[in-house]
Design an enzyme around this catalytic site. Structure first.
Site: not given
Ligand code: 5RP
Length: 274
Positions: A180
């Site tokens: 991610k």
């Molecule tokens: C924090 C994360 C969050 O889940 C991530 O930031 C995703 O959320 P957003 O779209 O609000 O940024 O992994 O480390």
């Protein structure tokens, strides 16, 4: 005896997370309270989950959020990507100082489809967080649980291709099944640099429906398997419209304009989440 199906558990769980029909996923990130507390849109977590769960493919959340807000009968209707790293809060400047907070036996007990660990490449705690990831992968793979690595970005890091591709590749090399990361210019080069590992894109701070939908569109067009958006969905004034519009882009290959039409159709019935 030779195990002829060594990855059957991993594959089965990966299929629960990323649809084998189109190799795409709309993951809903609602793990923010693990370091942000009761942030806007997640103050009434059960209502947020009840409202948005029907429209996502997978919920990225925490052990406590599942325990407190999802009835056992509803758990299993959507796969859970369980966050297992943490240990810090927004009240402390150095957010990278994370440990593993949930063990693999607990993830198995909760029937997690996968577990998520943040890695802070280039931070004061780079080594610890990379080892958090590798240790988790070593244990999780034994149980057939895929690990999603989050390339968390410290405030001093540029969210550019050079940095994000470096961080993503380190996660792939550690053995993450899904990475991610954040969207950036020339994003297809990042996707190519970790292929065939699946890439999902984080939304980042709330922006606007057209901007967030464009990011979702550009991400899948560049080869991401989907998005793992949080704030751009649950902090929008029309959260259901937003997640439906994202689903139309990710699974239906809709354009941003077509997705905005779906968003607008839902607007009259919209209500903001607390
Ligand atoms: C924090 C994360 C969050 O889940 C991530 O930031 C995703 O959320 P957003 O779209 O609000 O940024 O992994 O480390």
């Amino acid at each position: 005896m030779v195990n002829t199906y060594p990855d059957v558990g991993i594959q089965s769980r990966m299929n629960r997370i990323i649809s084998p029909k189109d190799n795409r996923v709309v993951m809903l990130a609602i793990d923010h309270p693990y370091f942000q507390g009761p942030t806007t849109g997640l103050r009434n977590m059960s209502n947020t989950i009840r409202t948005l769960m029907p429209y996502c493919d997978c919920l990225m959340t925490t052990r406590g959020a599942v325990r407190a807000n999802i009835a056992p009968g509803d758990l299993g209707s959507k796969p859970v990507m369980l966050r297992v790293s943490g240990g810090n809060s927004v009240l402390f400047d150095e957010l990278s100082d994370e440990r593993i907070t949930v063990g693999i036996r607990e993830a198995v007990r909760m029937d997690a489809a996968g577990v998520a660990v943040s890695v802070f490449v280039g931070s004061a705690n780079q080594q610890r967080t990379i080892l958090n990831l590798t240790d988790t992968i070593n244990q999780a793979e034994d149980y057939g649980i895929p690990v999603l690595a989050v390339t968390a970005v410290g405030k001093d890091m540029a969210r550019d291709l050079r940095y994000l591709a470096l961080a993503s590749r380190i996660c792939q090399d550690a053995g993450a099944r899904i990475v991610k990361t954040y969207f950036c210019e020339e994003f297809s080069r990042l996707v190519d640099s970790v292929a065939p590992t699946a890439v999902v894109v984080a939304g980042g701070k709330y922006s606007s429906p057209p901007d967030a939908l464009k990011m979702a569109f550009d991400s899948v067009e560049a080869g991401a398997v989907g998005v793992d958006f949080g704030r751009n969905i649950f902090q929008d004034e029309n959260p259901v419209g937003m997640i439906k519009a994202i689903g139309a882009i990710v699974h239906g290959n809709h354009t941003v304009k077509e997705a905005m039409d779906i968003y607008q159709e839902c607007l009259p019935r919209a209500s903001k989440l607390e």
